[in-house]
Design a protein around this motif. Structure first.
Motif, PDB file in Angstrom:
ATOM      1  N   ALA A  12       0.829  -1.206   0.000  1.00  0.00           N
ATOM      2  CA  ALA A  12       0.000   0.000   0.000  1.00  0.00           C
ATOM      3  C   ALA A  12       0.864   1.257   0.000  1.00  0.00           C
ATOM      4  CB  ALA A  12      -0.935  -0.003   1.209  1.00  0.00           C
ATOM      5  N   GLN A  13       1.976   1.234   0.750  1.00  0.00           N
ATOM      6  CA  GLN A  13       2.885   2.370   0.761  1.00  0.00           C
ATOM      7  C   GLN A  13       3.413   2.661  -0.638  1.00  0.00           C
ATOM      8  OE1 GLN A  13       5.793   1.122   3.696  1.00  0.00           O
ATOM      9  NE2 GLN A  13       4.941   2.475   5.248  1.00  0.00           N
TER      10      GLN A  13
ATOM     11  N   ASN B 137       0.545   4.062  -2.889  1.00  0.00           N
ATOM     12  CA  ASN B 137       0.083   5.395  -2.490  1.00  0.00           C
ATOM     13  C   ASN B 137       1.126   6.488  -2.676  1.00  0.00           C
ATOM     14  OD1 ASN B 137      -2.444   4.399  -1.734  1.00  0.00           O
ATOM     15  ND2 ASN B 137      -1.778   3.962   0.350  1.00  0.00           N
TER      16      ASN B 137
ATOM     17  N   THR C  31       2.904   9.082  -4.517  1.00  0.00           N
ATOM     18  CA  THR C  31       2.571   9.800  -5.743  1.00  0.00           C
ATOM     19  C   THR C  31       3.684   9.698  -6.760  1.00  0.00           C
ATOM     20  OG1 THR C  31       3.410  11.824  -4.725  1.00  0.00           O
ATOM     21  CG2 THR C  31       1.049  11.436  -4.592  1.00  0.00           C
TER      22      THR C  31
END
Length: 198
Positions: free
Chosen positions: A89-90, A93, A95
């Motif tokens: 997830a890091q 997420n 950008t």
């Protein structure tokens, strides 16, 4: 630095900074426990970089608080799965138009599981084969003078050395170049990292 929006000859245009390639990297800092990774991440954050924190300690603290089993010294497979889900997830997420420094990457999970000869879940392998961090990975080497353990970081120096070897082996097996960060002051270590990614 962000792109500058300016007006020239009655037209608006984007002026991209010269270090635009530097801005879009997902850079991993890895290493054995108690080798100075988190201190480096904090310093890089103070310097204005986006930094993704280590999440293992948070999971360990939560599991200890609830007397859970998903702890690396109790059930490494369950613990590793939780870490992997959050590290995935890091990565997702983060950008795409900014540089991110990661305090450990998803490949670290593979290294720790390999030490215990555990089967790597398919979702981890698939994700790592399809998604890449920056090609250069920085590693903080074993540094006995600063090494210490605690209730959340139980590894001794011999185990830490084994972890370091497996981390190098794993990152190289996925095609990453490893650069060892010298044993210097935090400021000098940060400058060393920045000089190698510009």
């Amino acid at each position: 630095a962000l792109p500058i929006f300016t007006k020239s000859n009655h037209y608006y245009c984007w002026i991209l900074p010269s270090n635009i390639e530097f801005m879009i990297k997902k850079i991993v800092i890895t290493g054995a426990p108690s080798t100075g990774k988190t201190s480096l991440i904090h310093k890089l954050q103070q310097e204005g970089f986006i930094c993704i924190p280590e999440i293992s300690r948070e999971i360990i603290s939560q599991q200890i608080a609830i007397e859970g089993e998903a702890l690396p010294w109790k059930n490494l497979a369950a613990f590793s799965k939780q870490v992997a889900v959050l590290r995935k997830a890091q990565f997702i997420n983060a950008t795409k138009n900014s540089t991110h420094f990661f305090d450990r990457g998803l490949i670290d999970v593979v290294a720790y599981m390999n030490i215990d000869k555990l089967e790597i879940p398919e979702f981890i392998s698939d994700f790592l084969n399809k998604n890449k961090y920056h090609s250069t990975v920085f590693i903080t080497p074993i540094w006995e003078e600063i090494f210490e353990n605690d209730r959340e970081r139980k590894e001794n120096i011999e185990q830490a050395i084994l972890i370091e070897k497996q981390l190098k082996k794993c990152y190289q097996s996925f095609g990453y170049d490893i650069i060892e960060i010298p044993k210097l002051s935090i400021e000098e270590r940060v400058n060393f990292i920045i000089s190698h990614i510009k």
